[in-house]
Write an enzyme that holds these catalytic residues in place. Structure first.
Site, PDB file in Angstrom:
ATOM      1  N   HIS A   1       0.719  51.445 -40.611  1.00  0.00           N
ATOM      2  CA  HIS A   1      -0.362  50.469 -40.830  1.00  0.00           C
ATOM      3  C   HIS A   1      -1.074  50.228 -39.510  1.00  0.00           C
ATOM      4  CE1 HIS A   1       1.037  49.619 -44.834  1.00  0.00           C
ATOM      5  NE2 HIS A   1       2.262  49.525 -44.335  1.00  0.00           N
TER       6      HIS A   1
ATOM      7  N   GLU B   1       6.127  54.953 -42.767  1.00  0.00           N
ATOM      8  CA  GLU B   1       5.054  54.088 -43.252  1.00  0.00           C
ATOM      9  C   GLU B   1       4.227  53.635 -42.055  1.00  0.00           C
ATOM     10  OE1 GLU B   1       4.670  49.700 -45.378  1.00  0.00           O
ATOM     11  OE2 GLU B   1       6.570  50.785 -45.527  1.00  0.00           O
TER      12      GLU B   1
ATOM     13  N   ARG C   1     -15.118  48.988 -41.857  1.00  0.00           N
ATOM     14  CA  ARG C   1     -14.499  47.966 -42.708  1.00  0.00           C
ATOM     15  C   ARG C   1     -13.599  47.055 -41.886  1.00  0.00           C
ATOM     16  NH1 ARG C   1      -9.331  48.386 -45.835  1.00  0.00           N
ATOM     17  NH2 ARG C   1      -9.328  46.550 -47.152  1.00  0.00           N
TER      18      ARG C   1
ATOM     19  N   ARG D   1      -0.500  38.850 -41.510  1.00  0.00           N
ATOM     20  CA  ARG D   1      -1.668  38.688 -42.377  1.00  0.00           C
ATOM     21  C   ARG D   1      -1.300  37.894 -43.620  1.00  0.00           C
ATOM     22  NH1 ARG D   1      -4.922  43.952 -42.946  1.00  0.00           N
ATOM     23  NH2 ARG D   1      -6.312  42.408 -43.890  1.00  0.00           N
TER      24      ARG D   1
ATOM     25  N   ALA E   1      -3.485  49.320 -49.680  1.00  0.00           N
ATOM     26  CA  ALA E   1      -3.066  48.262 -50.601  1.00  0.00           C
ATOM     27  C   ALA E   1      -1.957  48.714 -51.544  1.00  0.00           C
ATOM     28  CB  ALA E   1      -4.263  47.768 -51.407  1.00  0.00           C
TER      29      ALA E   1
ATOM     30  N   ASN F   1       0.035  55.972 -44.882  1.00  0.00           N
ATOM     31  CA  ASN F   1      -0.600  54.663 -44.860  1.00  0.00           C
ATOM     32  C   ASN F   1      -1.132  54.490 -46.270  1.00  0.00           C
ATOM     33  OD1 ASN F   1      -2.196  52.416 -44.693  1.00  0.00           O
ATOM     34  ND2 ASN F   1      -3.072  52.937 -42.695  1.00  0.00           N
TER      35      ASN F   1
ATOM     36  N   TYR G   1      -8.812  46.433 -38.459  1.00  0.00           N
ATOM     37  CA  TYR G   1      -8.574  47.872 -38.461  1.00  0.00           C
ATOM     38  C   TYR G   1      -9.204  48.598 -37.281  1.00  0.00           C
ATOM     39  CZ  TYR G   1      -7.363  46.484 -43.180  1.00  0.00           C
ATOM     40  OH  TYR G   1      -6.807  45.844 -44.256  1.00  0.00           O
TER      41      TYR G   1
ATOM     42  N   PRO H   1      -6.145  54.061 -50.119  1.00  0.00           N
ATOM     43  CA  PRO H   1      -7.452  53.525 -50.484  1.00  0.00           C
ATOM     44  C   PRO H   1      -8.134  52.769 -49.342  1.00  0.00           C
ATOM     45  CG  PRO H   1      -5.705  52.269 -51.553  1.00  0.00           C
ATOM     46  CD  PRO H   1      -5.070  53.467 -50.914  1.00  0.00           C
ATOM     47  N   ASN H   2      -9.418  52.973 -49.280  1.00  0.00           N
ATOM     48  CA  ASN H   2     -10.344  52.317 -48.348  1.00  0.00           C
ATOM     49  C   ASN H   2     -10.226  52.802 -46.911  1.00  0.00           C
ATOM     50  OD1 ASN H   2     -11.550  50.589 -50.352  1.00  0.00           O
ATOM     51  ND2 ASN H   2      -9.633  49.463 -50.337  1.00  0.00           N
TER      52      ASN H   2
END
Length: 155
Positions: A108, A106, A26, A115, A85, A82, A31, A18-19
């Site tokens: 990111h 995985e 964003r 964070r 969330a 990725n 990012y 998502p996103n």
């Protein structure tokens, strides 16, 4: 006569959660400014160099990501994911990765451990081969190279 075996083509599923369709605009402080289209193009270029075939999906819907993992069973040798969330919340993705039974990395863009505290836990890490984070768009390339290196070592 050439006695060398041709290099095996690796089939790799790339999942963006998502996103990630908003990459480039964003929260660039986390990012970066690279778009998802640019990330995918970099992955395709690297895959061509590494003799790999990619299937790429971005979805904001958890079920679509689960479905893609199920559909890749029997085709994929491995995956990059990725989960956005969903990394921190999705038992469904954890279970789908376990059921798929191919190695997954995985990925990111940001260092999730630098964070907010809620980002420090990954539901999918226990069923992934490795995790690459914090290198921006390069995280994907590092993950792809690492996954292919792992696959090359398999009998």
């Amino acid at each position: 006569m050439n006695t060398q075996n041709p290099k095996k083509t690796h089939h790799i599923l790339i999942l963006h959660g998502p996103n990630l369709n908003l990459l480039g605009s964003r929260e660039p402080q986390y990012y970066g400014k690279t778009t998802l289209e640019s990330v995918n193009a970099m992955l395709e270029e690297e895959a061509a160099r590494q003799n790999a075939e990619l299937r790429i999906l971005q979805s904001n819907h958890e079920g679509a990501l689960v479905d893609a993992l199920h559909q890749a069973i029997g085709w994929a040798d491995g995956a990059l994911i990725n989960a956005g969330a969903y990394t921190h919340t999705s038992i469904a993705l954890h279970d789908a990765l376990r059921a798929a039974a191919f190695p997954a990395v995985e990925v990111h863009l940001s260092n999730i451990y630098a964070r907010e505290p809620f980002r420090h836990h990954s539901c999918i890490a226990p069923v992934c081969l490795a995790q690459v984070s914090g290198f921006g768009a390069q995280s994907y390339l590092l993950a792809l190279r690492g996954l292919i290196c792992h696959l090359e070592k398999q009998p």
